[in-house]
Motif scaffolding. Structure first.
Motif, PDB file in Angstrom:
ATOM      1  N   ASP A  11       0.840  -1.248  -0.090  1.00 19.68           N
ATOM      2  CA  ASP A  11       0.061   0.005   0.004  1.00 19.68           C
ATOM      3  C   ASP A  11       0.703   1.096  -0.085  1.00 19.68           C
ATOM      4  N   ALA A  15       1.112   3.939  -2.835  1.00 20.69           N
ATOM      5  CA  ALA A  15       0.648   5.469  -2.628  1.00 20.69           C
ATOM      6  C   ALA A  15       1.998   6.289  -3.035  1.00 20.69           C
ATOM      7  N   GLY A  57      -3.212   9.503  -3.269  1.00 27.35           N
ATOM      8  CA  GLY A  57      -2.195   9.001  -2.729  1.00 27.35           C
ATOM      9  C   GLY A  57      -1.970   9.025  -1.206  1.00 27.35           C
ATOM     10  N   LEU A  59      -3.992   9.996   0.946  1.00 23.17           N
ATOM     11  CA  LEU A  59      -5.170   9.142   1.784  1.00 23.17           C
ATOM     12  C   LEU A  59      -4.711   7.993   1.884  1.00 23.17           C
ATOM     13  N   LEU A  60      -4.134   7.418   0.645  1.00 19.53           N
ATOM     14  CA  LEU A  60      -3.796   5.878   0.807  1.00 19.53           C
ATOM     15  C   LEU A  60      -2.660   5.548   1.885  1.00 19.53           C
ATOM     16  N   THR A  63      -4.499   5.563   5.278  1.00 22.58           N
ATOM     17  CA  THR A  63      -5.149   4.531   5.604  1.00 22.58           C
ATOM     18  C   THR A  63      -4.371   3.250   5.639  1.00 22.58           C
ATOM     19  N   ARG A  66      -3.000   2.717   9.061  1.00 21.08           N
ATOM     20  CA  ARG A  66      -4.143   2.317  10.079  1.00 21.08           C
ATOM     21  C   ARG A  66      -4.834   0.916   9.713  1.00 21.08           C
ATOM     22  N   MET A  67      -4.976   0.742   8.421  1.00 21.03           N
ATOM     23  CA  MET A  67      -5.932  -0.522   8.049  1.00 21.03           C
ATOM     24  C   MET A  67      -5.028  -1.735   8.389  1.00 21.03           C
ATOM     25  N   PRO A  68      -5.639  -2.980   8.217  1.00 20.47           N
ATOM     26  CA  PRO A  68      -5.266  -4.326   8.600  1.00 20.47           C
ATOM     27  C   PRO A  68      -4.035  -4.325   7.335  1.00 20.47           C
TER      28      PRO A  68
END
Lengths: 152, 499
Positions: A11, A15, A57, A59-60, A63, A66-68
């Motif tokens: 990710d 990004a 980008g 935003l990615l 996230t 934070r995300m799994p």
């Protein structure tokens, strides 16, 4: 922490690429005429897209932290077959104009067989020869394309 | 619109039943079933591989063949997911949920039969809706201004990326990137070369074939090169007698098929959504309405019938916006639209009146193709089971040859082959980083159209954004887009805060 970061790498790399592409596109679209909202120039819409990519980008990045974690998708993608298949395509590109379709396909099919674990040289040669003849028959004689068939 | 629907269908069947019509339709569904059965090779890759050939045949037959591959793969995909629990296509993932347990219970034949019947019912009803709805919708679309087109396309892009399998932000990024790639070339209004870097090869824009093959063809071939998925799994042989459902089983699958068709037809016709969502939705619905929800996942016949009908209905109705408005709802439709544009056919509300033989021929070919598919999939299913044992290491070099000659044949340009290599590497990179290639392709095709309509609406209204809210159809799709965006942002915000 390091393993945590590594799992999030796809990710984060994605990004980063998005931001990079966005910045390059933004720089390039500023060289075109912007125009105004009522009369947009060629640079207007691409610069909107570029800004969108940069924002998404960023935003990615947010996230992704934070995300799994997602991890890379490797399913069968490894470096060797990628290189071999690219080489086989480039071989076709180099051979087609000078030598014609049969030698070009022969070379590219023969090369591409090395992408699998199966190394049976006589069979590869046979497969390459049959494929070359069939493709020439299909494209040149059935579909009637003007291509050089065989020339040395 | 001249003539009744029956006259039009007669015209269509004259095209579809002609020697060439049958040939290309048959070829399409045959190839479609083949790749559907083979796990690891999707319908996108096959469509991309055959796209170059369609440059050399009549556009009507080109579209008939490409569509045949698309719905043929849906039939074949379920065969692999029932027999091996290895869905050949994304849309047959749901079929495996109950289809594979059925096969383990010794009901493989029954599952395959019901799948074929449900697919046939869904397809035929979907094709009927296509025949009935497209013409009136094209009539409505005649009054569309650039505002409506802009909002519809925005909705399609946003819906496709938010509802795709990956992370929504990433799909939005690929849509944007696709649109940027679509912009490469001469600007229609001013003649400025954009992102062309002074290379005349780029002035006509990037090649759709090279992009589609790079994103879907090459990565899938490369992943199958190393032996592909394990195909040694013994698929059981299936006799014709074991296939026939009992009266009870007919009764249990009748309404699920109809409900599945309804859901599929709705999501198929809505741009940006499609078969994948429809299959999941219809499966969920069946578990909700069923009196025995505990049977699902253990081989419930309803769990096979409904999603299959939904998927196939969605495929047929996806042609409604493509053919009446010229707006492709998903990547496959974008490819088919791209083929039409290359042939100089301008998609939009005038297509049906200007080329009636193309539209009605396509509709009729759906009926013909689905009958062919039932024949291919019920009595001849044993053949496909055997196909699962074809050694991949012999198959993929042939595909490479086919792909490279195909792309070279389009305009005898060596440059296109180098572009294919570059796009192939891009496709592999996207796969590694879990980005969605199909939203990129949709953005690539829709991007230039979106820009054109955005520019035109701003010229017409002197830069007044409220125009999008004053026109009812544009406002509706603006509202739907906003609802989707807000829903997904709130949803992911909540997830973020909970951690």
């Amino acid at each position: 922490m390091t393993t945590k970061l590594r799992e999030r790498l796809p990710d984060l790399v994605g990004a980063l690429c998005a931001i990079l592409v966005g910045l390059l596109a933004l720089r390039e679209s500023y060289t075109y005429d912007m125009g105004s909202l009522t009369n947009m120039g060629p640079g207007y819409f691409p610069s909107l897209l570029a800004i969108g990519m940069i924002v998404l980008g960023l935003l990615l990045v947010f996230t992704a932290l934070r995300m799994p974690p997602a991890g890379f998708v490797r399913d069968g993608l490894s470096l060797w077959p990628v290189m071999i298949i690219c080489a086989s395509l480039i071989a076709f590109a180099l051979l087609i104009e000078r030598f014609g379709i049969i030698p070009a396909i022969f070379a590219s099919v023969f090369l591409s067989t090395f992408a699998s674990d199966n190394r049976n040289i006589p069979r590869s040669l046979l497969l390459a020869a049959i494929t070359a003849l069939c493709c020439a028959g299909l494209f040149v004689y059935l579909l009637g394309l003007s291509m050089k068939v065989f020339a040395i | 619109m001249s003539g009744s629907i029956l006259d039009n269908l007669a015209l269509g069947f004259a095209v579809a039943m002609s020697y060439e019509g049958l040939l290309y339709c048959g070829l399409g569904v045959l190839l479609g079933t083949m790749v559907g059965v083979l796990p690891g090779l999707g319908s996108m890759a096959t469509l991309a591989m055959l796209m170059p050939i369609t440059y050399h045949i009549d556009p009507t037959f080109a579209v008939i063949m490409l569509s045949g591959i698309y719905y043929g793969a849906a039939y074949g995909g379920s065969t692999a997911s029932i027999l091996l629990n290895m869905p050949g296509t994304v849309t047959s993932v749901v079929t495996a949920l109950d289809g594979y347990p059925m096969a383990k219970n010794g009901q493989a034949g029954l599952a395959l039969f019901i799948t074929a019947i449900a697919s046939f019912v869904g397809s035929t009803l979907g094709a009927l809706m296509l025949a009935v709805l497209t013409v009136p919708l094209a009539g409505v679309a005649m009054q569309f201004g650039p505002q409506e087109y802009f909002m519809l396309m925005s909705f399609a892009l946003v819906a496709a990326s938010l509802l795709s399998t990956g992370r929504p932000v990433k799909s939005l990024i690929t849509v944007m990137f696709g649109m940027l790639l679509g912009i490469v070339g001469l600007d229609l209004n001013t003649g400025t070369a954009r992102f062309a870097f002074d290379m005349p090869e780029f002035f006509d824009g990037l090649s759709l074939v090279a992009l589609a093959l790079g994103l879907f063809g090459l990565p899938e071939i490369i992943t199958t090169a190393r032996g592909g998925p394990d195909s040694k799994l013994g698929a059981q042989s299936v006799s014709l007698r074991s296939m026939l459902p009992s009266r009870e089983e007919w009764k249990r699958s009748f309404f699920p098929m109809l409900r599945g068709t309804g859901i599929g037809a709705f999501f198929g016709a809505l741009p940006g959504t499609g078969g994948t969502i429809a299959t999941f939705m219809s499966y969920t619905l069946e578990t909700r309405v069923s009196k025995h929800p505990e049977r699902f996942g253990k081989g419930a016949i309803e769990g096979v019938a409904a999603p299959e009908a939904a998927n196939n209905a969605a495929i047929q109705t996806a042609f409604i916006p493509t053919m009446s408005l010229g707006i492709p709802g998903d990547a496959v439709m974008a490819m088919i639209l791209g083929v039409l544009i290359v042939h100089g056919v301008i998609p939009g509300p005038l297509l049906i009146t200007e080329r009636p033989e193309m539209f009605w021929g396509l509709v009729a070919s759906f009926v013909v193709g689905n009958i062919l598919l039932v024949i291919l999939n019920i009595p001849m299913v044993g053949l496909w089971v055997r196909l699962l044992r074809v050694p991949y290491h012999l198959l993929f070099p042939i595909m490479i040859a086919f792909l490279v000659v195909g792309i070279y044949s389009v305009r005898s340009s060596v440059m296109d082959i180098y572009m294919l290599v570059i796009f192939g590497l891009l496709g592999i990179g996207l796969r590694l980083l879990r980005f969605d290639g199909s939203t990129l392709l949709l953005g690539f095709v829709l991007g230039p159209m979106l820009e054109e309509h955005f520019r035109r609406s701003m010229v017409v209204t002197m830069g007044d954004f409220s125009t999008f809210l004053e026109r009812p159809i544009a406002a509706t799709f603006f509202g739907l887009t906003m609802i989707l965006l807000v829903f997904f942002s709130v949803n992911s915000l909540r997830k973020l805060l909970r951690r």
